[in-house]
Design a protein around this motif. Sequence first.
Motif, PDB file in Angstrom:
ATOM      1  N   HIS A   1     -10.244   1.147   3.220  1.00 45.42           N
ATOM      2  CA  HIS A   1      -9.100   0.251   3.127  1.00 45.42           C
ATOM      3  C   HIS A   1      -9.417  -1.189   3.498  1.00 45.42           C
ATOM      4  O   HIS A   1      -8.574  -2.057   3.310  1.00 45.42           O
ATOM      5  CB  HIS A   1      -7.953   0.795   3.975  1.00 45.42           C
ATOM      6  CG  HIS A   1      -7.374   2.039   3.385  1.00 45.42           C
ATOM      7  ND1 HIS A   1      -6.623   2.016   2.228  1.00 45.42           N
ATOM      8  CD2 HIS A   1      -7.472   3.341   3.738  1.00 45.42           C
ATOM      9  CE1 HIS A   1      -6.276   3.248   1.917  1.00 45.42           C
ATOM     10  NE2 HIS A   1      -6.787   4.073   2.811  1.00 45.42           N
ATOM     11  N   SER A   2     -10.612  -1.438   4.020  1.00 46.70           N
ATOM     12  CA  SER A   2     -10.952  -2.845   4.233  1.00 46.70           C
ATOM     13  C   SER A   2     -11.645  -3.436   3.021  1.00 46.70           C
ATOM     14  O   SER A   2     -11.888  -4.645   2.976  1.00 46.70           O
ATOM     15  CB  SER A   2     -11.820  -2.992   5.478  1.00 46.70           C
ATOM     16  OG  SER A   2     -13.011  -2.281   5.321  1.00 46.70           O
TER      17      SER A   2
ATOM     18  N   PRO B   1       1.069  -6.842   2.826  1.00 48.59           N
ATOM     19  CA  PRO B   1      -0.372  -7.114   2.873  1.00 48.59           C
ATOM     20  C   PRO B   1      -0.813  -7.930   1.671  1.00 48.59           C
ATOM     21  O   PRO B   1      -0.528  -7.593   0.523  1.00 48.59           O
ATOM     22  CB  PRO B   1      -0.996  -5.709   2.854  1.00 48.59           C
ATOM     23  CG  PRO B   1       0.047  -4.826   2.320  1.00 48.59           C
ATOM     24  CD  PRO B   1       1.362  -5.423   2.663  1.00 48.59           C
TER      25      PRO B   1
ATOM     26  N   SER C   1     -14.901  -7.922   2.143  1.00 45.56           N
ATOM     27  CA  SER C   1     -13.637  -7.489   2.716  1.00 45.56           C
ATOM     28  C   SER C   1     -12.475  -8.185   2.017  1.00 45.56           C
ATOM     29  O   SER C   1     -12.540  -9.376   1.721  1.00 45.56           O
ATOM     30  CB  SER C   1     -13.610  -7.796   4.202  1.00 45.56           C
ATOM     31  OG  SER C   1     -12.433  -7.302   4.763  1.00 45.56           O
TER      32      SER C   1
ATOM     33  N   ASP D   1      -7.889  -1.250  -2.319  1.00 47.09           N
ATOM     34  CA  ASP D   1      -6.480  -1.006  -2.036  1.00 47.09           C
ATOM     35  C   ASP D   1      -6.096   0.436  -2.264  1.00 47.09           C
ATOM     36  O   ASP D   1      -4.926   0.740  -2.385  1.00 47.09           O
ATOM     37  CB  ASP D   1      -5.601  -1.955  -2.852  1.00 47.09           C
ATOM     38  CG  ASP D   1      -5.973  -1.933  -4.314  1.00 47.09           C
ATOM     39  OD1 ASP D   1      -6.945  -1.253  -4.652  1.00 47.09           O
ATOM     40  OD2 ASP D   1      -5.303  -2.603  -5.107  1.00 47.09           O
TER      41      ASP D   1
ATOM     42  N   ASN E   1       0.818  -1.203   0.000  1.00 41.73           N
ATOM     43  CA  ASN E   1       0.000   0.000   0.000  1.00 41.73           C
ATOM     44  C   ASN E   1       0.855   1.257   0.000  1.00 41.73           C
ATOM     45  O   ASN E   1       0.591   2.197   0.730  1.00 41.73           O
ATOM     46  CB  ASN E   1      -0.967  -0.020   1.182  1.00 41.73           C
ATOM     47  CG  ASN E   1      -0.244  -0.333   2.477  1.00 41.73           C
ATOM     48  OD1 ASN E   1       0.980  -0.411   2.478  1.00 41.73           O
ATOM     49  ND2 ASN E   1      -0.987  -0.500   3.546  1.00 41.73           N
TER      50      ASN E   1
ATOM     51  N   PHE F   1      -4.037  -9.344  -0.340  1.00 39.81           N
ATOM     52  CA  PHE F   1      -5.465  -9.126  -0.453  1.00 39.81           C
ATOM     53  C   PHE F   1      -6.129 -10.326  -1.091  1.00 39.81           C
ATOM     54  O   PHE F   1      -5.536 -11.018  -1.913  1.00 39.81           O
ATOM     55  CB  PHE F   1      -5.751  -7.884  -1.283  1.00 39.81           C
ATOM     56  CG  PHE F   1      -5.205  -6.630  -0.683  1.00 39.81           C
ATOM     57  CD1 PHE F   1      -5.288  -6.406   0.675  1.00 39.81           C
ATOM     58  CD2 PHE F   1      -4.606  -5.679  -1.472  1.00 39.81           C
ATOM     59  CE1 PHE F   1      -4.783  -5.270   1.246  1.00 39.81           C
ATOM     60  CE2 PHE F   1      -4.093  -4.521  -0.911  1.00 39.81           C
ATOM     61  CZ  PHE F   1      -4.183  -4.322   0.451  1.00 39.81           C
ATOM     62  N   SER F   2      -7.349 -10.540  -0.708  1.00 41.88           N
ATOM     63  CA  SER F   2      -8.104 -11.623  -1.316  1.00 41.88           C
ATOM     64  C   SER F   2      -8.489 -11.240  -2.741  1.00 41.88           C
ATOM     65  O   SER F   2      -9.170 -10.243  -2.973  1.00 41.88           O
ATOM     66  CB  SER F   2      -9.350 -11.885  -0.480  1.00 41.88           C
ATOM     67  OG  SER F   2     -10.290 -12.564  -1.231  1.00 41.88           O
TER      68      SER F   2
ATOM     69  N   ASP G   1      -7.559 -11.777   6.963  1.00 39.27           N
ATOM     70  CA  ASP G   1      -7.777 -12.077   8.380  1.00 39.27           C
ATOM     71  C   ASP G   1      -8.935 -11.287   8.966  1.00 39.27           C
ATOM     72  O   ASP G   1      -8.997 -11.089  10.166  1.00 39.27           O
ATOM     73  CB  ASP G   1      -6.505 -11.805   9.179  1.00 39.27           C
ATOM     74  CG  ASP G   1      -5.984 -10.410   8.935  1.00 39.27           C
ATOM     75  OD1 ASP G   1      -6.504  -9.773   8.009  1.00 39.27           O
ATOM     76  OD2 ASP G   1      -5.085  -9.963   9.663  1.00 39.27           O
ATOM     77  N   SER G   2      -9.853 -10.806   8.097  1.00 40.89           N
ATOM     78  CA  SER G   2     -10.992 -10.068   8.634  1.00 40.89           C
ATOM     79  C   SER G   2     -12.078 -11.032   9.093  1.00 40.89           C
ATOM     80  O   SER G   2     -11.969 -12.244   8.925  1.00 40.89           O
ATOM     81  CB  SER G   2     -11.547  -9.125   7.578  1.00 40.89           C
ATOM     82  OG  SER G   2     -12.097  -9.873   6.536  1.00 40.89           O
TER      83      SER G   2
ATOM     84  N   HIS H   1      -9.277  -8.184   3.245  1.00 43.93           N
ATOM     85  CA  HIS H   1      -8.233  -8.635   4.147  1.00 43.93           C
ATOM     86  C   HIS H   1      -8.433 -10.109   4.467  1.00 43.93           C
ATOM     87  O   HIS H   1      -9.534 -10.525   4.821  1.00 43.93           O
ATOM     88  CB  HIS H   1      -8.258  -7.810   5.432  1.00 43.93           C
ATOM     89  CG  HIS H   1      -7.869  -6.392   5.201  1.00 43.93           C
ATOM     90  ND1 HIS H   1      -6.751  -6.047   4.490  1.00 43.93           N
ATOM     91  CD2 HIS H   1      -8.463  -5.228   5.554  1.00 43.93           C
ATOM     92  CE1 HIS H   1      -6.669  -4.736   4.427  1.00 43.93           C
ATOM     93  NE2 HIS H   1      -7.692  -4.214   5.046  1.00 43.93           N
TER      94      HIS H   1
END
Lengths: 123, 106
Positions: free
Chosen positions: A85-86, A22, B67, A89, A5, A24-25, B71-72, B69
């Motif tokens: 940011h959740s 980080p 989401s 990106d 990021n 990301f999925s 680990d969310s 992340h």
Amino acid sequence: MAGNNGSGASEKKSSESLTDLPIFSAENTQSNLKVIYYSRTFMSIIGGVISGILGFTGLYGFIFYFVIMAITSVGLVAKAKFSIHSYFDGWNRIMLDGITGGLMSFVLFWTYPFLPLTCFSSA
Amino acid sequence: MGIGFAVGVLGVLLLAHAAYSTIQYRGLLKITEEEFSGPPINVVVELLLGLVFSMWAALTVPGKFLSIHPDSEENRIVSLPANLDFMIFNHRGKAVLSGVNMKLKH
């Protein structure tokens, strides 16, 4: 999809391990971008219809388009519950993606369905 | 999802009605030979309502944000196994394990 990021240098300084990057999925990122794309396309079509009915010509129509896109961006941010940011990106994803693509649909729906309305009625 | 879609259909119908009203208004202006400066106020109100309804539909129909992340809360896998009712802990292995523990202690 793995991305950092924007603070890659400080991250490398703090720790050398790869696990701190980080990650990301990928599927959820794609799904979010698709949601944004659908929203923007639909809103540009609706905005085109409205500016055609209101009879905007020239620069005013384009200004109207960017106003509509700004309102849509605010709506999308509100939909993401203001925690960008959740779900994304970066701010550019939610603010700028799809604006140029929607412009084409906007111009089409701005001019085409109301061509008889503006041309032939004034002639 | 269903409600959002219905609201969107309502908004598009409002826009279609507003377009029809504008066409009629322009025909009237052509007869009276006046210039078109803007649609009448009820059409503007209708357009605003249609815009709000369509915006609602555009923001709700395409789906929720997920989401990204790993680990969310939503992405974490913390589901318990489905056969909890069939798990038995009160069996003879208990005696064996307690014996093992005693052996380890000594």
